[in-house]
Design an enzyme around this catalytic site. Sequence first.
Site, PDB file in Angstrom:
ATOM      1  N   HIS A   1     -41.015 -29.234  29.013  1.00 56.60           N
ATOM      2  CA  HIS A   1     -40.735 -28.917  27.601  1.00 56.60           C
ATOM      3  C   HIS A   1     -40.414 -27.438  27.419  1.00 56.60           C
ATOM      4  O   HIS A   1     -40.498 -26.922  26.313  1.00 56.60           O
ATOM      5  CB  HIS A   1     -41.915 -29.340  26.725  1.00 56.60           C
ATOM      6  CG  HIS A   1     -42.192 -30.806  26.823  1.00 56.60           C
ATOM      7  ND1 HIS A   1     -41.330 -31.755  26.311  1.00 56.60           N
ATOM      8  CD2 HIS A   1     -43.193 -31.497  27.421  1.00 56.60           C
ATOM      9  CE1 HIS A   1     -41.805 -32.964  26.577  1.00 56.60           C
ATOM     10  NE2 HIS A   1     -42.938 -32.829  27.265  1.00 56.60           N
TER      11      HIS A   1
ATOM     12  N   ARG B   1     -68.859  -1.106  31.810  1.00 57.83           N
ATOM     13  CA  ARG B   1     -68.645  -1.285  30.367  1.00 57.83           C
ATOM     14  C   ARG B   1     -67.460  -0.480  29.845  1.00 57.83           C
ATOM     15  O   ARG B   1     -67.024  -0.654  28.707  1.00 57.83           O
ATOM     16  CB  ARG B   1     -69.897  -0.865  29.604  1.00 57.83           C
ATOM     17  CG  ARG B   1     -71.137  -1.617  30.018  1.00 57.83           C
ATOM     18  CD  ARG B   1     -72.315  -1.096  29.256  1.00 57.83           C
ATOM     19  NE  ARG B   1     -72.204  -1.427  27.848  1.00 57.83           N
ATOM     20  CZ  ARG B   1     -72.695  -2.514  27.298  1.00 57.83           C
ATOM     21  NH1 ARG B   1     -73.363  -3.371  28.015  1.00 57.83           N
ATOM     22  NH2 ARG B   1     -72.544  -2.741  26.016  1.00 57.83           N
TER      23      ARG B   1
ATOM     24  N   GLU C   1     -55.727 -10.449  35.313  1.00 56.49           N
ATOM     25  CA  GLU C   1     -56.611  -9.310  35.066  1.00 56.49           C
ATOM     26  C   GLU C   1     -56.936  -8.523  36.328  1.00 56.49           C
ATOM     27  O   GLU C   1     -57.197  -7.333  36.252  1.00 56.49           O
ATOM     28  CB  GLU C   1     -57.878  -9.727  34.320  1.00 56.49           C
ATOM     29  CG  GLU C   1     -58.818 -10.601  35.075  1.00 56.49           C
ATOM     30  CD  GLU C   1     -60.046 -10.988  34.259  1.00 56.49           C
ATOM     31  OE1 GLU C   1     -60.537 -10.182  33.478  1.00 56.49           O
ATOM     32  OE2 GLU C   1     -60.510 -12.142  34.426  1.00 56.49           O
TER      33      GLU C   1
ATOM     34  N   TRP D   1     -64.451   3.225  26.811  1.00 60.06           N
ATOM     35  CA  TRP D   1     -63.325   2.296  26.792  1.00 60.06           C
ATOM     36  C   TRP D   1     -62.633   2.590  25.473  1.00 60.06           C
ATOM     37  O   TRP D   1     -63.170   2.316  24.409  1.00 60.06           O
ATOM     38  CB  TRP D   1     -63.821   0.847  26.839  1.00 60.06           C
ATOM     39  CG  TRP D   1     -62.716  -0.156  26.929  1.00 60.06           C
ATOM     40  CD1 TRP D   1     -62.085  -0.597  28.063  1.00 60.06           C
ATOM     41  CD2 TRP D   1     -62.108  -0.861  25.834  1.00 60.06           C
ATOM     42  NE1 TRP D   1     -61.124  -1.519  27.731  1.00 60.06           N
ATOM     43  CE2 TRP D   1     -61.119  -1.700  26.387  1.00 60.06           C
ATOM     44  CE3 TRP D   1     -62.288  -0.860  24.457  1.00 60.06           C
ATOM     45  CZ2 TRP D   1     -60.320  -2.527  25.605  1.00 60.06           C
ATOM     46  CZ3 TRP D   1     -61.496  -1.689  23.669  1.00 60.06           C
ATOM     47  CH2 TRP D   1     -60.521  -2.517  24.245  1.00 60.06           C
TER      48      TRP D   1
ATOM     49  N   LYS E   1     -66.327  -4.833  30.573  1.00 57.21           N
ATOM     50  CA  LYS E   1     -67.235  -5.969  30.401  1.00 57.21           C
ATOM     51  C   LYS E   1     -67.848  -5.870  29.008  1.00 57.21           C
ATOM     52  O   LYS E   1     -68.009  -4.761  28.497  1.00 57.21           O
ATOM     53  CB  LYS E   1     -68.328  -5.846  31.468  1.00 57.21           C
ATOM     54  CG  LYS E   1     -69.130  -7.091  31.683  1.00 57.21           C
ATOM     55  CD  LYS E   1     -68.613  -7.846  32.860  1.00 57.21           C
ATOM     56  CE  LYS E   1     -69.391  -9.098  33.127  1.00 57.21           C
ATOM     57  NZ  LYS E   1     -68.504 -10.125  33.704  1.00 57.21           N
TER      58      LYS E   1
ATOM     59  N   CYS F   1     -67.830   0.626  26.425  1.00 59.71           N
ATOM     60  CA  CYS F   1     -68.529   1.913  26.386  1.00 59.71           C
ATOM     61  C   CYS F   1     -69.992   1.726  26.792  1.00 59.71           C
ATOM     62  O   CYS F   1     -70.622   0.723  26.468  1.00 59.71           O
ATOM     63  CB  CYS F   1     -68.493   2.579  25.028  1.00 59.71           C
ATOM     64  SG  CYS F   1     -66.849   2.945  24.455  1.00 59.71           S
TER      65      CYS F   1
ATOM     66  N   ASN G   1     -70.997   3.611  21.005  1.00 57.85           N
ATOM     67  CA  ASN G   1     -70.317   2.413  21.484  1.00 57.85           C
ATOM     68  C   ASN G   1     -70.027   1.558  20.269  1.00 57.85           C
ATOM     69  O   ASN G   1     -70.951   1.221  19.532  1.00 57.85           O
ATOM     70  CB  ASN G   1     -71.233   1.680  22.478  1.00 57.85           C
ATOM     71  CG  ASN G   1     -70.734   0.286  22.810  1.00 57.85           C
ATOM     72  OD1 ASN G   1     -69.561  -0.009  22.654  1.00 57.85           O
ATOM     73  ND2 ASN G   1     -71.642  -0.566  23.261  1.00 57.85           N
ATOM     74  N   GLY G   2     -68.762   1.231  20.031  1.00 56.30           N
ATOM     75  CA  GLY G   2     -68.411   0.415  18.866  1.00 56.30           C
ATOM     76  C   GLY G   2     -67.230   1.021  18.135  1.00 56.30           C
ATOM     77  O   GLY G   2     -66.486   1.825  18.694  1.00 56.30           O
TER      78      GLY G   2
ATOM     79  N   GLU H   1     -57.808 -20.628  33.663  1.00 54.12           N
ATOM     80  CA  GLU H   1     -58.769 -19.668  34.207  1.00 54.12           C
ATOM     81  C   GLU H   1     -58.195 -18.986  35.467  1.00 54.12           C
ATOM     82  O   GLU H   1     -58.340 -17.774  35.643  1.00 54.12           O
ATOM     83  CB  GLU H   1     -60.091 -20.397  34.510  1.00 54.12           C
ATOM     84  CG  GLU H   1     -61.177 -19.560  35.157  1.00 54.12           C
ATOM     85  CD  GLU H   1     -61.631 -18.349  34.342  1.00 54.12           C
ATOM     86  OE1 GLU H   1     -61.209 -18.196  33.199  1.00 54.12           O
ATOM     87  OE2 GLU H   1     -62.385 -17.537  34.902  1.00 54.12           O
TER      88      GLU H   1
ATOM     89  N   LYS I   1     -57.553 -14.961  35.828  1.00 58.94           N
ATOM     90  CA  LYS I   1     -58.150 -14.140  36.900  1.00 58.94           C
ATOM     91  C   LYS I   1     -57.060 -13.346  37.618  1.00 58.94           C
ATOM     92  O   LYS I   1     -57.238 -12.177  37.922  1.00 58.94           O
ATOM     93  CB  LYS I   1     -58.888 -15.016  37.936  1.00 58.94           C
ATOM     94  CG  LYS I   1     -60.179 -15.641  37.489  1.00 58.94           C
ATOM     95  CD  LYS I   1     -61.354 -14.692  37.404  1.00 58.94           C
ATOM     96  CE  LYS I   1     -61.579 -14.240  35.996  1.00 58.94           C
ATOM     97  NZ  LYS I   1     -62.512 -14.975  35.181  1.00 58.94           N
TER      98      LYS I   1
END
Length: 606
Positions: free
Chosen positions: A501, A27, A485, A74, A601, A2, A98-99, A478, A482
């Site tokens: 395994h 955000r 996402e 968000w 983000k 947000c 935001n939160g 990583e 990437k």
Amino acid sequence: MCGIIGIISSKEVSSRIVNSLKKLEYRGYDSAGIATLVEGNINEVKCEGRVDALEKDISKFNLKGDIGIGHVRWATHGKPSKINAHPHSSEQVSVVHNGIIENSTILKKLLEKKGYVFKSQTDTEVIAHLVTDYLKKNSLKDTIIKVLKKLHGSFALGIIFKDKNDLMIGARRGSPLAVGYGPNENYLGSDSYALKSMTNKISYLDDGEFCIIKRDQIEFFQSNGIKVNKKVMNLSKEELNYDKGDYKYFMEKEIDEQPSTIKDCINEYVDKYNNQINIYNFPWNISSLKAIVLIGCGTAYHSCLVAKYWLEQNTNLDVSIDIASEFRYRKVRFKKDSLYVFVSQSGETADTYAALELCKKNKMKTCAVVNVVESSIARDADLVLPIYCGQEIGVASTKAFLGQMLVLYMLSLKISYDQKEITKKTYHSKIKNLLLLSNSAKKTLKLDHKLLKIGKVFAQAKGCMFLGRGYSFPIALEGALKLKELAYVHAEGYPAGEMKHGPLALIEEGMPVVVIAPRDEHYLKTMSNMQEVIARGAKVLLITNKNKDEIISENIWEQIEVDKLNDELIPFLTTIPLQKLAFYSALEKGYDIDKPRNLAKSVTVE
Ligand code: F6R
């Protein structure tokens, strides 16, 4: 998570709020909204989706007003929709948040009993009604103090009032909030990036503080109402000028910036004249440290994983790593001679911040490896090691990952030399090698053309695997993250030796598999693991480094060779093709590369 903006001016604000929301979209981008005050009325425009859609709606309404707040969301409580988009208003006030308000359900019940009617499913709406309720019997300042006390959880807030055209309120606990100073106008924003087109003068609220923003003045208060003075900071030229330039996507630009961000970061820490690493203000005696604990989330956690190998290789410390959201709830046995290192690009990630607070409460030694030096994590840690890579806007972290690894690598060298675990000669030779890294990264970026074609195949895959051993295992994780996402392709990173395994059962004809196998001590073993997947039909993209010896394997589908460098530095280079692979796969699918679905983000909620 947000983004918030607020402007109080003597000129109209809606178009500037929209412009700042566009900057804040990284955000959160599932809905957007704006509220302005016009002659004692709060006018709202909200929509599901992006700020572009909001802008179109605003143009239909001719939204006036010289005080206003805006928000990009968000979703946490309540699905992304117009009704759940912020601002949320009562008959008296309008709020952006935001939160997460953790006790919103209890507060909502109490307010409903008093007759307040809720329109949305959000936790935020309780704030609007709570403020309205307290305002009946309290002054504005007392209302804010009492409301903030009632709220559990994290928040950055912007509030405007129907009957007050000379002020707005900002408040923070957990989530970041900045204010900006302009000529006869002032601003509120989730970060300086949203404000930089209007001002270069910024202050940050500390945790628990609130502020009253007027056109010609901003007053700051602690949560109990005691006034505090704030330092005004000037944004640097780099911060003011950061934009996409000729690139279509920030991520693409941020990948390409890596040779120079590597160089900048090295310049900050390496004294080339004396050939040594300077970490100033290290507040502890390095040789007395017995253990190091590295903590982060997502990509930042992967950098911790790589650092574990370096620290174990070069120092005599016990090294452990932890995912912040796990660490904070475990019964951790804190040890006085341990150093706790918190790695975070934003410096605001809620779980990493909570893990830091937990360590501080237990009086541990704390160090922050961050990009944003004004962030909460940076402010609260005993020692801050910035990664100096400039603002990162693409939601998927790229240059910050390399920056985090770089700082952790230099920290490992510094500790190992101070502990006399490596000789002066080795120390100097490792530093000399480090100085070659930027140039090798530049060469790696040139391998681009191949990855464009390879990306098309990964884009269409049902699923794929990324395999590596040693330093290359976290890089495999990583690479898989990437691809997930950005291209929304199911991808798994695995230690190459683990395949037999269980996961080998997933391999089928034509499945793309990335094998990261530099010519290091693991090379031959990884080659065998690669043959095992090829034998079962996998289409292998091998990422290795140049060497005088031929690749000993056959039936490899595609191959990328990065520069030959000291083994310890190869993870920096093998990361770059994986970033490009994810980028091109997403590009092939036409996805919004800088704003992948469901993500945002700076994850300031749990
Ligand atoms: C992935 C990504 C995230 C972040 C994670 C931690 O590309 O960007 O996994 O790494 O959310 O964020 P910071 O580093 O800001 O704490």
